[in-house]
Design a protein around this motif. Structure first.
Motif, PDB file in Angstrom:
ATOM      1  N   VAL A   1       6.272   3.409  -2.102  1.00 28.27           N
ATOM      2  CA  VAL A   1       7.467   2.723  -2.584  1.00 28.27           C
ATOM      3  C   VAL A   1       7.094   1.415  -3.258  1.00 28.27           C
ATOM      4  O   VAL A   1       7.531   1.107  -4.377  1.00 28.27           O
ATOM      5  N   SER A   2       6.237   0.664  -2.578  1.00 26.32           N
ATOM      6  CA  SER A   2       5.824  -0.620  -3.143  1.00 26.32           C
ATOM      7  C   SER A   2       5.045  -0.398  -4.428  1.00 26.32           C
ATOM      8  O   SER A   2       5.238  -1.125  -5.422  1.00 26.32           O
TER       9      SER A   2
ATOM     10  N   ASP B   1       0.808  -1.214   0.000  1.00 24.22           N
ATOM     11  CA  ASP B   1       0.000   0.000   0.000  1.00 24.22           C
ATOM     12  C   ASP B   1       0.855   1.284   0.000  1.00 24.22           C
ATOM     13  O   ASP B   1       0.334   2.362  -0.289  1.00 24.22           O
ATOM     14  N   ASP B   2       2.087   1.161   0.355  1.00 21.75           N
ATOM     15  CA  ASP B   2       2.906   2.385   0.432  1.00 21.75           C
ATOM     16  C   ASP B   2       3.424   2.757  -0.955  1.00 21.75           C
ATOM     17  O   ASP B   2       3.426   1.938  -1.877  1.00 21.75           O
TER      18      ASP B   2
ATOM     19  N   ALA C   1      11.710 -15.274   0.924  1.00 20.91           N
ATOM     20  CA  ALA C   1      11.072 -14.506  -0.149  1.00 20.91           C
ATOM     21  C   ALA C   1      10.975 -13.027   0.140  1.00 20.91           C
ATOM     22  O   ALA C   1      10.559 -12.267  -0.744  1.00 20.91           O
ATOM     23  N   ALA C   2      11.330 -12.630   1.367  1.00 20.24           N
ATOM     24  CA  ALA C   2      11.095 -11.243   1.772  1.00 20.24           C
ATOM     25  C   ALA C   2      11.767 -10.253   0.844  1.00 20.24           C
ATOM     26  O   ALA C   2      11.124  -9.341   0.317  1.00 20.24           O
TER      27      ALA C   2
ATOM     28  N   ARG D   1       9.017 -16.161   4.806  1.00 20.94           N
ATOM     29  CA  ARG D   1       9.473 -14.772   4.945  1.00 20.94           C
ATOM     30  C   ARG D   1      10.972 -14.661   4.704  1.00 20.94           C
ATOM     31  O   ARG D   1      11.456 -13.818   3.938  1.00 20.94           O
ATOM     32  N   GLY D   2      11.668 -15.597   5.341  1.00 21.99           N
ATOM     33  CA  GLY D   2      13.130 -15.526   5.263  1.00 21.99           C
ATOM     34  C   GLY D   2      13.668 -15.639   3.838  1.00 21.99           C
ATOM     35  O   GLY D   2      14.605 -14.951   3.440  1.00 21.99           O
TER      36      GLY D   2
ATOM     37  N   MET E   1      10.263 -10.201  -2.719  1.00 24.10           N
ATOM     38  CA  MET E   1       8.933  -9.599  -2.749  1.00 24.10           C
ATOM     39  C   MET E   1       9.059  -8.084  -2.565  1.00 24.10           C
ATOM     40  O   MET E   1       8.301  -7.324  -3.166  1.00 24.10           O
ATOM     41  N   SER E   2       9.997  -7.674  -1.700  1.00 21.97           N
ATOM     42  CA  SER E   2      10.202  -6.237  -1.514  1.00 21.97           C
ATOM     43  C   SER E   2      10.646  -5.603  -2.828  1.00 21.97           C
ATOM     44  O   SER E   2      10.187  -4.523  -3.191  1.00 21.97           O
TER      45      SER E   2
ATOM     46  N   SER F   1       7.592 -18.567   8.655  1.00 17.37           N
ATOM     47  CA  SER F   1       8.884 -17.932   8.980  1.00 17.37           C
ATOM     48  C   SER F   1       9.904 -18.190   7.880  1.00 17.37           C
ATOM     49  O   SER F   1      10.602 -17.272   7.412  1.00 17.37           O
TER      50      SER F   1
ATOM     51  N   LEU G   1       5.681  -6.281  -3.600  1.00 12.59           N
ATOM     52  CA  LEU G   1       4.518  -7.128  -3.239  1.00 12.59           C
ATOM     53  C   LEU G   1       4.603  -7.525  -1.773  1.00 12.59           C
ATOM     54  O   LEU G   1       5.684  -7.576  -1.186  1.00 12.59           O
ATOM     55  N   VAL G   2       3.492  -7.819  -1.218  1.00 15.39           N
ATOM     56  CA  VAL G   2       3.388  -8.266   0.171  1.00 15.39           C
ATOM     57  C   VAL G   2       2.706  -9.639   0.178  1.00 15.39           C
ATOM     58  O   VAL G   2       1.662  -9.803  -0.461  1.00 15.39           O
ATOM     59  N   VAL G   3       3.344 -10.579   0.853  1.00 13.83           N
ATOM     60  CA  VAL G   3       2.728 -11.905   0.978  1.00 13.83           C
ATOM     61  C   VAL G   3       1.779 -11.893   2.182  1.00 13.83           C
ATOM     62  O   VAL G   3       2.219 -11.705   3.321  1.00 13.83           O
TER      63      VAL G   3
END
Lengths: 67, 451
Positions: free
Chosen positions: B110-111, B107-108, B165-166, B162-163, B169-170, B159, B174-176
């Motif tokens: 930057v994304s 939503d920000d 794909a973070a 996230r580790g 995705m950034s 966890s 995108l946000v998972v």
């Protein structure tokens, strides 16, 4: 962004990518979280305060109430 | 007219203005971002960072100059990408995993800027890219997890996701939101076997519990049955007692009734007896008494009668005796006199006989003649049919002969008389004896005794 408080939903620790939920712009969003002190471990459910913000979705956090 | 024209012109002008406004003004919906690029479309520098070179508008409207600026919409909705991965777990067990990853554009700004730069014209192919990206990541994630973690440790899975794909995705902006493992196909049967001990334990526990519960239930049931039986028994006993009491009471009542009836019967019998006594015996006694009295009276009467009769008879007998005596005396006297008279007569006859025998005999014969003739005729009486010959002379002859016979008899009689006269001195006494005077009969006098 800095100074906001949030709640840990994914464990934060060295070598881990944690997750915190922070209220921003009228909604709640998930941010990737890392500890300010690399040796800190913050469990799920802990209230944290955002110390550093790295766009787009990474924050460095510290436990809100001492510890 | 000018007024109407003016009004129409105003209306047209308003319409034209509205159309122009609609052409110029664009509104961003809550789930989308407007990416505006073109003349003058520059976002203000944020936090001293360089401008993007295009303008991002979210949640509000903005004017877009047609011909000078271009507005494109970037959807910020959740998107889902299905994942299907054949991989090997940490233990080296091949599994086939099907899952889904739910993600969205951040939503920000930057994304949004990152996404816009990468996907604005190819939002449809986003899922494919994400699929590819997450297939690889999932393979590495599963390679670091055990099957048990995969199934049970959801926190570990997220966890790890996230580790790994973070950062990427950034980069994509995108946000998972969620990564879900939907299905794990296990060709070696590991999962099945994994569950078996537990299943067996659970089954055994279940069976034990079931058996125990069954036993308990049976126990309770039997206890309940026992209690029921006891209650039924008690009830039966009580019932029997009550029935016994009832029957006893009934029997007592019956006995009382019988006693009463017996008493009644006795009273009835007494009454009947009394009644019989009064109706039968008393009258019978009375009748008997009456008959006895009557009999006594009768007897006395008869005794009296008999006595009277006896007295009468005695008197009569006395009278009769006297009469008889007198009669006897008179008769004796008469007989004596008669005898004397006969003796005299006989004496006279004897004298007469002595002097005139034939005359006497003749007289005698004459006196006896009818009998003699009768005796002679009796001979002929036995003759049924007598034929007399010689007519009337014959009869006379016969009679003469019969009379001759009588004459012969006469001669015989004379001889007899002569014979008698010859011994007449002896027998005369006897013939001429006077019979002695008969004694008077005596009548016994009896006096009937009284009973």
């Amino acid at each position: 962004m800095i100074g906001k408080e949030g709640r840990v939903t994914g464990r934060i620790g060295p070598g881990l990518v944690g997750e915190v939920m922070i209220a921003v712009r009228g909604g709640v969003e998930a941010f990737y979280a890392h500890p300010v002190d690399p040796r800190d471990e913050i469990g799920v459910g802990t209230i944290i305060v955002v110390v550093e913000y790295h766009p787009p979705r990474t924050v460095y956090v510290a436990p809100a109430f001492g510890a | 007219m000018p007024v109407v024209v003016a009004a129409i012109a105003v209306v047209v002008a308003v319409i034209v203005l509205v159309v122009l406004f609609k052409m110029v003004w664009r509104v961003a919906e809550p789930n989308e971002a407007l990416i505006i690029s073109g003349l003058g479309a520059r976002s203000k520098p944020i936090d001293g960072v360089d401008s993007l070179g295009f303008k991002i508008v979210t949640g509000k409207g903005t004017s877009v100059l047609p011909g000078f600026q271009v507005a494109r919409r970037l959807r910020l909705d959740s998107r889902a990408a299905n994942l299907e991965v054949n991989c090997v777990t940490q233990q080296g067990i091949p599994v086939k995993v099907r899952g889904v990853v739910i993600y969205k554009v951040g939503d920000d700004f930057v994304s949004i800027a990152n996404s816009a730069r990468r996907f604005l014209e190819q939002q449809g192919s986003m899922d494919g890219a994400i699929h590819e990206l997450f297939t690889g990541h999932l393979r590495s994630i599963i390679g670091g997890l055990t099957v048990e973690d995969l199934i049970l440790n959801r926190e570990r899975l997220t966890s790890e996701t996230r580790g790994s794909a973070a950062d990427e995705m950034s980069k994509l902006g995108l946000v998972v939101d969620s990564l879900q493992i939907q299905e794990i196909d296990d060709e070696t049967g590991y999962i099945t076997n994994l569950g078996r001990p537990h299943a067996a334990r659970v089954a055994s526990v279940a069976r034990i519990a079931e058996a125990e519960r069954d036993q308990e239930a049976t126990q309770r049931e039997q206890e309940a049955l026992r209690e029921n039986a006891a209650v039924i028994r008690d009830t039966e006993i009580k019932k029997a007692e009550y029935e016994g009491q009832v029957s006893q009471a009934a029997q007592q009542a019956r006995q009382e009734v019988i006693l009463k009836e017996t008493r009644n019967a006795e009273l009835e019998a007494e009454r009947t007896e009394k009644r019989l006594e009064s109706e039968v015996r008393k009258p019978a006694d009375a009748r008997a008494y009456e008959q006895v009295k009557l009999a006594e009276a009768d007897r006395e009467q008869r005794i009296a009668q008999a006595q009277a009769a006896a007295t009468e008879i005695q008197l009569r007998a006395q009278r009769e005796a006297e009469a008889t005596r007198l009669l006897g005396e008179a008769e004796a006297d008469a007989i004596r006199r008669k005898g004397l008279a006969e003796a005299e007569a006989i004496k006279a006859r004897a004298d007469a006989l002595a002097h005139n025998t034939d005359a006497v005999i003749a007289q005698q014969l004459a006196e006896q003649w009818p009998e003699i003739v009768e005796a002679g005729a009796r001979v002929f009486g036995n003759v049924d049919n007598m034929v007399v010959l010689n007519g009337a002379e014959g009869v006379e002859d016969m009679l003469a002969k019969a009379l001759t016979l009588g004459g012969a008899g006469l001669g015989v009689a004379r001889q007899l008389l002569a014979g008698m006269n010859g011994g007449g001195q002896d027998g005369g006494g006897r013939n001429g004896s006077v019979p002695s005077t008969p004694s008077l009969p005596t009548v016994p006098l009896e006096t009937p005794e009284k009973d």
